[in-house]
Write an enzyme that holds these catalytic residues in place. Sequence first.
Site, PDB file in Angstrom:
ATOM      1  N   ASP A  19      13.090  15.510  38.901  1.00  0.00           N
ATOM      2  CA  ASP A  19      13.106  14.985  40.261  1.00  0.00           C
ATOM      3  C   ASP A  19      12.780  13.481  40.176  1.00  0.00           C
ATOM      4  O   ASP A  19      12.372  12.965  39.122  1.00  0.00           O
ATOM      5  CB  ASP A  19      12.129  15.723  41.171  1.00  0.00           C
ATOM      6  CG  ASP A  19      12.557  15.598  42.646  1.00  0.00           C
ATOM      7  OD1 ASP A  19      13.227  14.609  42.995  1.00  0.00           O
ATOM      8  OD2 ASP A  19      12.210  16.482  43.451  1.00  0.00           O
TER       9      ASP A  19
HETATM   10  C1  NOJ Z   1      13.380  13.928  45.761  1.00  0.00           C
HETATM   11  C2  NOJ Z   1      13.611  15.311  46.269  1.00  0.00           C
HETATM   12  O1  NOJ Z   1      12.492  16.127  45.975  1.00  0.00           O
HETATM   13  C3  NOJ Z   1      14.858  15.977  45.721  1.00  0.00           C
HETATM   14  O2  NOJ Z   1      15.093  17.158  46.429  1.00  0.00           O
HETATM   15  C4  NOJ Z   1      16.033  15.047  45.799  1.00  0.00           C
HETATM   16  O3  NOJ Z   1      17.189  15.700  45.331  1.00  0.00           O
HETATM   17  C5  NOJ Z   1      15.730  13.812  44.987  1.00  0.00           C
HETATM   18  N1  NOJ Z   1      14.569  13.137  45.540  1.00  0.00           N
HETATM   19  C6  NOJ Z   1      16.904  12.840  44.951  1.00  0.00           C
HETATM   20  O4  NOJ Z   1      17.105  12.260  46.186  1.00  0.00           O
END
Ligand code: NOJ
Length: 768
Positions: A289
Site C-alpha cells: 500500500d
Molecule cells: C491507500 C489505500 O489504502 C489503497 O486502498 C489505495 O489503493 C492506495 N492508497 C492507492 O491509492
Amino acid sequence: MRNGRGRKGTWIAGSLLALATLAGAQTAPMTHEEAHRRAEALLKQMTLDEKVGQMNQSAGVTIPGLGSEKPDALITQGKVGSILWLIDVKEINRLQHLAVDKSRLHIPILFAFDVIHGYRTVFPVPLGMASSWDPSVEEQAQHLAGQDARAAGIEWTFTPMVDIARDARWGRMVEGAGEDPYLGSAMARAQVRGFQGTSISTDSILACVKHYAGYGAADGGRDYDSSYVPEELMRNVYLEPFHAAEQAGAATFMSAYMDLNDVPATGNHWLLTDVLRNEWGFKGFVVSDAFAVGSLVTHGYASDPQDAAYKAAMAGLNMDMASLTFTHNLAALVQSGKVSEAQIDAAVLPILEAKYDLGLFDHPYVDESKVDAVLSRPEGLTLERKLAGRSMVLLKNEHQTLPLSSSLKKVAVIGPLADSVKDIEGGWTVEGLFGGPSKSHPVTVLAGLKTRLGAGAEVSFVPGPPLSRLYPSMFDEMSGKKPLPPPTAAETADWVAKAKAAAEQADVVIAVMGEAADMSSEAASRATFDLPGIQQQMLEAAASTGKPVVLVLENGRPLDIRWATEHLPAILEAWYPGTEGGNAVADVLFGDVDPGGKLPVSWPRIAGQEPLYYNHNLTHEPEDRPGFTSRYWDISSKPLYPFGYGLSYTSFKFANLRLSSKSIQKSGKTEVSVDVTNTGRMAGDAVAQIYIHQRYGSASRPVRQLKGFERVTLQPGETRTLTFPLGKDELSFWSPQTKVWAVEPSTFDVWAGEDSTASLHAELTVTE
Ligand code: NOJ
C-alpha cells in the site's frame, strides 16, 4: 492453467473486441507462455539498477503534504516500473514516451489508478453492489470500468477490496462486500472476471486484490490500527475472499498497512510467501500500500529505511508503492549479500510478464483522440442505472407507502444529500479523487424525482445546512481545507421550521439523508452512527406533521436509524448509487424497479454493539433464553436488521426444503433444493439464501454460515425450484486443532430462506 488465462469465456468476451476497436488497440495474440519467455529474456539483459527500477512505483502527481516529485529523471534511468495517481492522458503519454524512447531497455511503464467503482460513469459503491447479491452486477460494472480505464491509459486498478468488515465503525466497509466470506468471495471473483476478462490482454486491466490481509479487523474500527486475528479466523473468514480472487486469476495483490498479530502486513512472510505463494500458488506480483514499505520504520518493525526494504523484500513483496525505499536501498542490499540477485529476479519477472500479457510493449500509448468517446459511451449510463436499482435495499415499507403513485401532486424533498452532486457517486471516484472536477453529470435524487414526476407535480426542497464534521476529510486535509462549522442554534431552528412547513404542504415527504461521501472510506472511521448534523431534527419535524415520510439513505455504513425504524413508514437504503443514482432511486420509489437487494452486513442499533456479525459462535445459552446469557442489559444484542435482509414490493414463500441425500460420507456431496414462490401481485426478485451449522466437531462452529445464494426474478404466482450443492467446498473448515481443512463427521443444520434468520430447516448427517 494459472492466473485464469485458460478459463472458459464468459458473456463478456464478445464485447471486448468491440471496445478494442473503439479504443484503437488491437488484440495481442501473445500467449502467457510467450509473455513468460520474453520476460525471462529481457530480465537477462537488465542491470541490477534496472531490475530494482521495475520494483518501484512512483507517484505521477505531486500530492500536497506528501512531497512526491515528478518522476522524469528516474524514468529515463530505467528506475520506474509503474506510476500511480495520474489520469491526465497527455501526461501519461509524455511519461510513457520518456520510458520507451529514452530509457536504455525501452520498457514501458505500467500506469495504475484506483478505479474502484467506475471511471467517468460511476457505479454504486462496492458495498452497494454487494447488496445486489448478484455477482453479475459487479462483473458488468467492473468490465465497463476496466474498458474505460484501459482506453484512458490505465492498465492496472487497485480493486477489488475484499476485506471482511465486521465493524461498521471502520470507514472502509463501504469499499468492500461486507461481513461474509462466502458472499465476499463471490463478489471478489466477479470483479476479477470483470477487469481481466478471460485472459490478460490489450483489452483488460490488471486487478489488484487488497488489502492483504486482516485490515478490516482494525482495533476499535479505527482505520490503520492493529489487527489481532488468530490463524483459524484468518483462514476461515478473512483470507477466504483473497483466496477466491487468487483462484479466479487475479494478477496482483496489495499488502495492507496495519500490523497483523504484531507483524506488519507489508513485511509479513507468512502472508506474502507462506500462504500466498507456497500454499495458494500465486504467480503474480504484490505491491505495497502507499508508502507502506517506508512506514515499516514507523511501525517499530524496521530500524531504518534499508532494514525496511530488506524486511519487505524478504517477506515477498515485489513492488514498493511511492515510498522509494526499494529504489534507495535494494541494490546496496544485494551488493552487501543480504539479498540475492536471484530473489530480485524472482520479484521482477512477474512484473515484466504482466507488461507483456497486457500488450504494453506493442501498444504503450493512449490514443488521446478516442478517450472521450469511450468514457462518454451512453450504454455506460444505462447500465449504471440498472445496476444501481439492483443494489438498493428496502428496509421498511408499511401501509404500502411504496411504491409511490405517479400522480402525486405535491412532494417535499428534504435533507442535505438530496441535491448533492458530490455525494451521490460516493468516494473514490477517478476524476474527483484529488479534488479534480468530475466530468460525469451525476443525477441527484431531487433531479431524478423531478424528472420522474414531470411538470404536473410541485416539488419543494429544503436542504438544511451542509454536513459539518470534527476533522477535515483526508483529501481536504491534504489541500488545507477546513471542515465547515456546525449551524448556530438560530440557523438550526430556521431549517427545522422550514422542513416542517414544507412537509405540511406536501402529500409525501422524501428525506434524503445519511453521511457525506467522505465520512466513510479511508481514514474515515466513526465512533457513533447517528445522522450527522441536524438531519434527525429535520426528520422528526417533518414526521410530526403526520405526513408520510420516506427516508432514502445515502451512506457508506449502517447508521443509527432506530427512531426512523420506529416512526417512519418506509426506508430505502440507496448507499451511494452512482452517476445515475437519482434516476435509479426514482425507479425504485415509483415501482418501475422492484427492490431486490439484501444487506451484506448485520445492521447494528448503535455503535456500541460493534463488531456485530451473524456468523458468530454460540458460547452460552442464546440471548432469548432466561438466565445468564451473552447480552447487554441496556439494549438487545441483536441487529436492527439481520444480515441478508431486504424487502420487496411483492412477497415470497419458501417451501419444501429437501436434501438429495440426508446422510453422506465426508468425501461425499448432497444437493439442497427449495421451492420459491412469488405470492404477491407484482413481479419481483427473491434472493434464496442457504445457511448451515455444524453441531459439533474439533472446534466450535458459527451458529450460521451462508453457503449458497441465488437472486431470481419471479412473476406473480410463479414457483421456481432452486438447487445448491453441499460438499467439501461448503462443509469443510480449517480447524485450530487439526490445522487442516477438512469435512468432519457431524450433524449439520441446513436452513433456506430470505435472510440469515430463515427458519425452514433440514438436517444432514456426515459420517466417516
Ligand atoms: C491507500 C489505500 O489504502 C489503497 O486502498 C489505495 O489503493 C492506495 N492508497 C492507492 O491509492
